[in-house]
Design a protein around this motif. Sequence first.
Motif, PDB file in Angstrom:
ATOM      1  N   LEU A 114      52.283  -4.709  -4.330  1.00 11.53           N
ATOM      2  CA  LEU A 114      51.651  -3.756  -3.426  1.00 11.53           C
ATOM      3  C   LEU A 114      52.620  -2.591  -3.240  1.00 11.53           C
ATOM      4  CD1 LEU A 114      50.158  -6.262  -0.814  1.00 11.53           C
ATOM      5  CD2 LEU A 114      48.868  -4.892  -2.472  1.00 11.53           C
ATOM      6  N   GLY A 115      52.293  -1.480  -3.883  1.00  8.98           N
ATOM      7  CA  GLY A 115      53.183  -0.323  -3.859  1.00  8.98           C
ATOM      8  C   GLY A 115      53.545   0.101  -2.441  1.00  8.98           C
ATOM      9  N   GLY A 116      52.576  -0.004  -1.539  1.00 13.11           N
ATOM     10  CA  GLY A 116      52.773   0.467  -0.173  1.00 13.11           C
ATOM     11  C   GLY A 116      53.675  -0.422   0.672  1.00 13.11           C
ATOM     12  N   VAL A 129      52.285  -1.607  10.309  1.00 10.86           N
ATOM     13  CA  VAL A 129      51.699  -1.690   8.972  1.00 10.86           C
ATOM     14  C   VAL A 129      50.193  -1.451   9.097  1.00 10.86           C
ATOM     15  CG1 VAL A 129      51.335  -3.218   6.977  1.00 10.86           C
ATOM     16  CG2 VAL A 129      53.435  -3.438   8.346  1.00 10.86           C
ATOM     17  N   GLY A 130      49.628  -0.640   8.212  1.00 14.66           N
ATOM     18  CA  GLY A 130      48.178  -0.393   8.244  1.00 14.66           C
ATOM     19  C   GLY A 130      47.458  -1.088   7.101  1.00 14.66           C
ATOM     20  N   ILE A 131      46.250  -1.567   7.401  1.00 19.24           N
ATOM     21  CA  ILE A 131      45.352  -2.083   6.362  1.00 19.24           C
ATOM     22  C   ILE A 131      44.072  -1.287   6.555  1.00 19.24           C
ATOM     23  CG2 ILE A 131      44.096  -4.120   5.471  1.00 19.24           C
ATOM     24  CD1 ILE A 131      47.029  -4.744   5.388  1.00 19.24           C
ATOM     25  N   THR A 132      43.813  -0.329   5.696  1.00 18.38           N
ATOM     26  CA  THR A 132      42.659   0.552   5.935  1.00 18.38           C
ATOM     27  C   THR A 132      41.957   0.934   4.640  1.00 18.38           C
ATOM     28  OG1 THR A 132      41.915   2.607   7.010  1.00 18.38           O
ATOM     29  CG2 THR A 132      44.057   2.681   5.926  1.00 18.38           C
ATOM     30  N   GLY A 134      45.234  -3.428 -10.468  1.00 14.96           N
ATOM     31  CA  GLY A 134      46.625  -2.997 -10.645  1.00 14.96           C
ATOM     32  C   GLY A 134      47.601  -3.689  -9.705  1.00 14.96           C
ATOM     33  N   ARG A 135      47.118  -4.627  -8.908  1.00 14.43           N
ATOM     34  CA  ARG A 135      47.989  -5.231  -7.902  1.00 14.43           C
ATOM     35  C   ARG A 135      48.351  -6.683  -8.203  1.00 14.43           C
ATOM     36  NH1 ARG A 135      44.936  -2.473  -2.660  1.00 14.43           N
ATOM     37  NH2 ARG A 135      46.337  -0.672  -2.508  1.00 14.43           N
ATOM     38  N   LEU A 136      47.626  -7.304  -9.149  1.00 13.41           N
ATOM     39  CA  LEU A 136      47.989  -8.665  -9.560  1.00 13.41           C
ATOM     40  C   LEU A 136      48.669  -8.524 -10.917  1.00 13.41           C
ATOM     41  CD1 LEU A 136      44.754 -10.718  -8.659  1.00 13.41           C
ATOM     42  CD2 LEU A 136      46.795 -10.306  -7.268  1.00 13.41           C
ATOM     43  N   LEU A 183      45.266   6.379  10.918  1.00 10.93           N
ATOM     44  CA  LEU A 183      45.989   5.110  10.824  1.00 10.93           C
ATOM     45  C   LEU A 183      46.924   5.098   9.619  1.00 10.93           C
ATOM     46  CD1 LEU A 183      45.963   2.132  12.174  1.00 10.93           C
ATOM     47  CD2 LEU A 183      44.882   1.506  10.023  1.00 10.93           C
ATOM     48  N   SER A 184      46.405   5.553   8.493  1.00 12.93           N
ATOM     49  CA  SER A 184      47.199   5.565   7.268  1.00 12.93           C
ATOM     50  C   SER A 184      48.420   6.481   7.430  1.00 12.93           C
ATOM     51  CB  SER A 184      46.314   6.020   6.103  1.00 12.93           C
ATOM     52  OG  SER A 184      47.070   6.160   4.935  1.00 12.93           O
ATOM     53  N   ARG A 185      48.229   7.602   8.114  1.00 12.59           N
ATOM     54  CA  ARG A 185      49.332   8.564   8.260  1.00 12.59           C
ATOM     55  C   ARG A 185      50.372   8.125   9.279  1.00 12.59           C
ATOM     56  NH1 ARG A 185      47.377  12.767  10.484  1.00 12.59           N
ATOM     57  NH2 ARG A 185      45.142  12.351  10.420  1.00 12.59           N
ATOM     58  N   LYS A 186      49.906   7.485  10.377  1.00 10.04           N
ATOM     59  CA  LYS A 186      50.847   7.191  11.462  1.00 10.04           C
ATOM     60  C   LYS A 186      51.607   5.870  11.304  1.00 10.04           C
ATOM     61  CE  LYS A 186      49.273   9.694  15.563  1.00 10.04           C
ATOM     62  NZ  LYS A 186      48.786   9.443  16.942  1.00 10.04           N
ATOM     63  N   THR A 187      51.093   4.958  10.473  1.00  7.35           N
ATOM     64  CA  THR A 187      51.805   3.687  10.277  1.00  7.35           C
ATOM     65  C   THR A 187      53.032   3.914   9.388  1.00  7.35           C
ATOM     66  OG1 THR A 187      50.112   3.266   8.594  1.00  7.35           O
ATOM     67  CG2 THR A 187      49.903   2.046  10.654  1.00  7.35           C
ATOM     68  N   HIS A 188      54.008   3.009   9.476  1.00 10.82           N
ATOM     69  CA  HIS A 188      55.209   3.146   8.652  1.00 10.82           C
ATOM     70  C   HIS A 188      54.905   2.887   7.183  1.00 10.82           C
ATOM     71  CE1 HIS A 188      57.166   2.070  12.663  1.00 10.82           C
ATOM     72  NE2 HIS A 188      57.619   3.276  12.373  1.00 10.82           N
ATOM     73  N   CYS A 189      53.958   1.998   6.939  1.00  9.08           N
ATOM     74  CA  CYS A 189      53.607   1.629   5.566  1.00  9.08           C
ATOM     75  C   CYS A 189      52.270   0.899   5.627  1.00  9.08           C
ATOM     76  CB  CYS A 189      54.682   0.728   4.961  1.00  9.08           C
ATOM     77  SG  CYS A 189      54.929  -0.818   5.876  1.00  9.08           S
ATOM     78  N   GLY A 190      51.738   0.498   4.487  1.00  9.09           N
ATOM     79  CA  GLY A 190      50.465  -0.212   4.547  1.00  9.09           C
ATOM     80  C   GLY A 190      49.821  -0.407   3.195  1.00  9.09           C
TER      81      GLY A 190
HETATM   82  C1  UD1 Z   1      49.237   4.265  -4.978  1.00  8.66           C
HETATM   83  C2  UD1 Z   1      48.205   5.388  -5.001  1.00  8.66           C
HETATM   84  C3  UD1 Z   1      47.165   5.070  -6.046  1.00  8.66           C
HETATM   85  C4  UD1 Z   1      47.817   4.862  -7.404  1.00  8.66           C
HETATM   86  C5  UD1 Z   1      48.912   3.801  -7.309  1.00  8.66           C
HETATM   87  C6  UD1 Z   1      49.668   3.751  -8.638  1.00  8.66           C
HETATM   88  C7  UD1 Z   1      47.492   6.701  -3.042  1.00  8.66           C
HETATM   89  C8  UD1 Z   1      46.788   6.740  -1.734  1.00  8.66           C
HETATM   90  N1  UD1 Z   1      47.568   5.523  -3.701  1.00  8.66           N
HETATM   91  O1  UD1 Z   1      48.577   3.036  -4.621  1.00  8.66           O
HETATM   92  O2  UD1 Z   1      46.218   6.144  -6.102  1.00  8.66           O
HETATM   93  O3  UD1 Z   1      46.851   4.443  -8.359  1.00  8.66           O
HETATM   94  O4  UD1 Z   1      49.828   4.136  -6.268  1.00  8.66           O
HETATM   95  O5  UD1 Z   1      50.812   3.024  -8.544  1.00  8.66           O
HETATM   96  O6  UD1 Z   1      47.977   7.724  -3.500  1.00  8.66           O
HETATM   97  N2  UD1 Z   1      50.082   3.470   3.696  1.00  8.66           N
HETATM   98  C9  UD1 Z   1      50.405   3.545   5.030  1.00  8.66           C
HETATM   99  N3  UD1 Z   1      49.505   3.044   5.942  1.00  8.66           N
HETATM  100  C10 UD1 Z   1      48.315   2.515   5.572  1.00  8.66           C
HETATM  101  C11 UD1 Z   1      47.986   2.456   4.204  1.00  8.66           C
HETATM  102  C12 UD1 Z   1      48.903   2.933   3.283  1.00  8.66           C
HETATM  103  O7  UD1 Z   1      51.478   4.022   5.412  1.00  8.66           O
HETATM  104  O8  UD1 Z   1      47.542   2.115   6.450  1.00  8.66           O
HETATM  105  C13 UD1 Z   1      51.039   4.046   2.715  1.00  8.66           C
HETATM  106  C14 UD1 Z   1      51.684   2.991   1.838  1.00  8.66           C
HETATM  107  O9  UD1 Z   1      52.826   2.430   2.429  1.00  8.66           O
HETATM  108  C15 UD1 Z   1      52.001   3.816   0.607  1.00  8.66           C
HETATM  109  C16 UD1 Z   1      50.861   4.837   0.546  1.00  8.66           C
HETATM  110  O10 UD1 Z   1      50.321   4.888   1.849  1.00  8.66           O
HETATM  111  O11 UD1 Z   1      53.211   4.497   0.796  1.00  8.66           O
HETATM  112  C17 UD1 Z   1      49.810   4.448  -0.456  1.00  8.66           C
HETATM  113  O12 UD1 Z   1      49.314   3.158  -0.183  1.00  8.66           O
HETATM  114  P1  UD1 Z   1      48.422   2.383  -1.272  1.00  8.66           P
HETATM  115  O13 UD1 Z   1      47.337   3.306  -1.733  1.00  8.66           O
HETATM  116  O14 UD1 Z   1      48.023   1.076  -0.735  1.00  8.66           O
HETATM  117  O15 UD1 Z   1      49.533   2.239  -2.411  1.00  8.66           O
HETATM  118  P2  UD1 Z   1      49.389   1.831  -3.949  1.00  8.66           P
HETATM  119  O16 UD1 Z   1      48.516   0.644  -4.109  1.00  8.66           O
HETATM  120  O17 UD1 Z   1      50.779   1.791  -4.486  1.00  8.66           O
END
Ligand code: UD1
Length: 365
Positions: free
Chosen positions: A35-37, A126-129, A26-28, A136-143
């Motif tokens: 990248l939604g995040g 930014v988190g990569i997890t 879903g990302r390509l 990490l996922s909760r405390k980062t601004h985005c990721g």
């Molecule tokens: C999100 C949904 C996914 C859904 C997709 C549909 C979640 C966890 N993911 O994926 O289930 O299929 O939309 O569009 O519900 N984030 C952080 N720090 C981190 C990692 C992530 O802050 O280390 C934040 C991101 O900025 C984002 C959220 O967590 O706001 C979800 O991240 P991610 O799962 O990567 O997003 P999507 O790929 O859009």
Amino acid sequence: KKGSYDHYMQKEIHEQPHSLTTTMRGRLKDGGVLLGGLKEHLKTIRRCRRVVFIGCGTSYNAALAARPFVEELTGIPVTMEVASDLLDRQGPIYREDTAVFVSQSGETADTLLALDYALENGALCVGITNTVGSTLSRKTHCGVHINAGCEIGVASTKAYTSQIVAMAMMALAVGSDQISTQTRRDAIISGLTSLPSNVSEVLKLDVEMKELASSLIDSESLLVFGRGYNYATALEGALKVKEVALMHSEGMLAGEMKHGPLALVDENLPIIVIATRDACFSKQQSVIQQLLSRRGRLIVMCSKGDASAVCPSGSCRVIEVPEIADCLQPVINIIPLQLLAYHLTVLRGFDVDQPRNLAKSVTTQ
Ligand code: UD1
Ligand code: M6R
């Protein structure tokens, strides 16, 4: 849950065509990356003065593998920090920095303390997890969640390759406003698309890696030389061998060979040289020649069909791997080394999934 496999590490190594597919799912889109995040933060990242990668162990190595293509595709300087060392030094982190935290578990104490430190200093974090809902996922601004699926073996394998791919997508997204690199981005995206099938291909080296492991079973030490895109592969391959096979192993920058490590070379010490096709290929060819002239015992990893180009004398053991876009080659190249570490461990009779003295997640300093 291990299915037909003997160990989780083995299962997770062989799962990589699938885990990489879910990382990209879903990302390509429409020839680009979504990248939604990160979507809302791309402009801020593009404006930053520097990207600082922060992690520990394998996650640090994944960031090191990403560094060259992040620099290339974004034009932003990248610096590397082992989390504990950043904290020890209280190194400078600025408001104009983008600090990228890489962690499979999202719960590593050093990485989280470095995150607190970067947040205090005002950087975009930014988190990569791999772990949704982690600290990490909760405390980062985005990721970006790497979506590799649960990793149980203490030795990180599938998370490493998915982290690299997640950072490749991040670099593509950040760099997507640059017209001059469009062709390069297209080539990398097509490389990503063909990655799972190339990973399936390289996994067929399993039997060959088991044979290689049996020839190394009594070695005291193993060196791994890499450079450029594959410096990280050398560090990560060596980390796998030392942590599970309990064999001393060091990854080394091939460009540093003459500045010390060359003194170790003799006919007994096994040395893996990574020499797949990229801009550093001819430099690695000359490294191989120099090692051979000191009677080094070489195992050379090269692109398919390159055996005689890397070792014309035929005196090296050769591992041939499929060739992919140069910056994605580390994803392919680590796999034979993961297999080697796995088989070495089993043959030496050690615990694969619970190596001595180690824990999956290091939640204390
Ligand atoms: C999100 C949904 C996914 C859904 C997709 C549909 C979640 C966890 N993911 O994926 O289930 O299929 O939309 O569009 O519900 N984030 C952080 N720090 C981190 C990692 C992530 O802050 O280390 C934040 C991101 O900025 C984002 C959220 O967590 O706001 C979800 O991240 P991610 O799962 O990567 O997003 P999507 O790929 O859009
Ligand atoms: O969960 P994290 O990615 O933050 O863990 C970091 C390291 O502890 C971890 O990668 C460790 O080096 C592994 N055992 C390597 O296989």
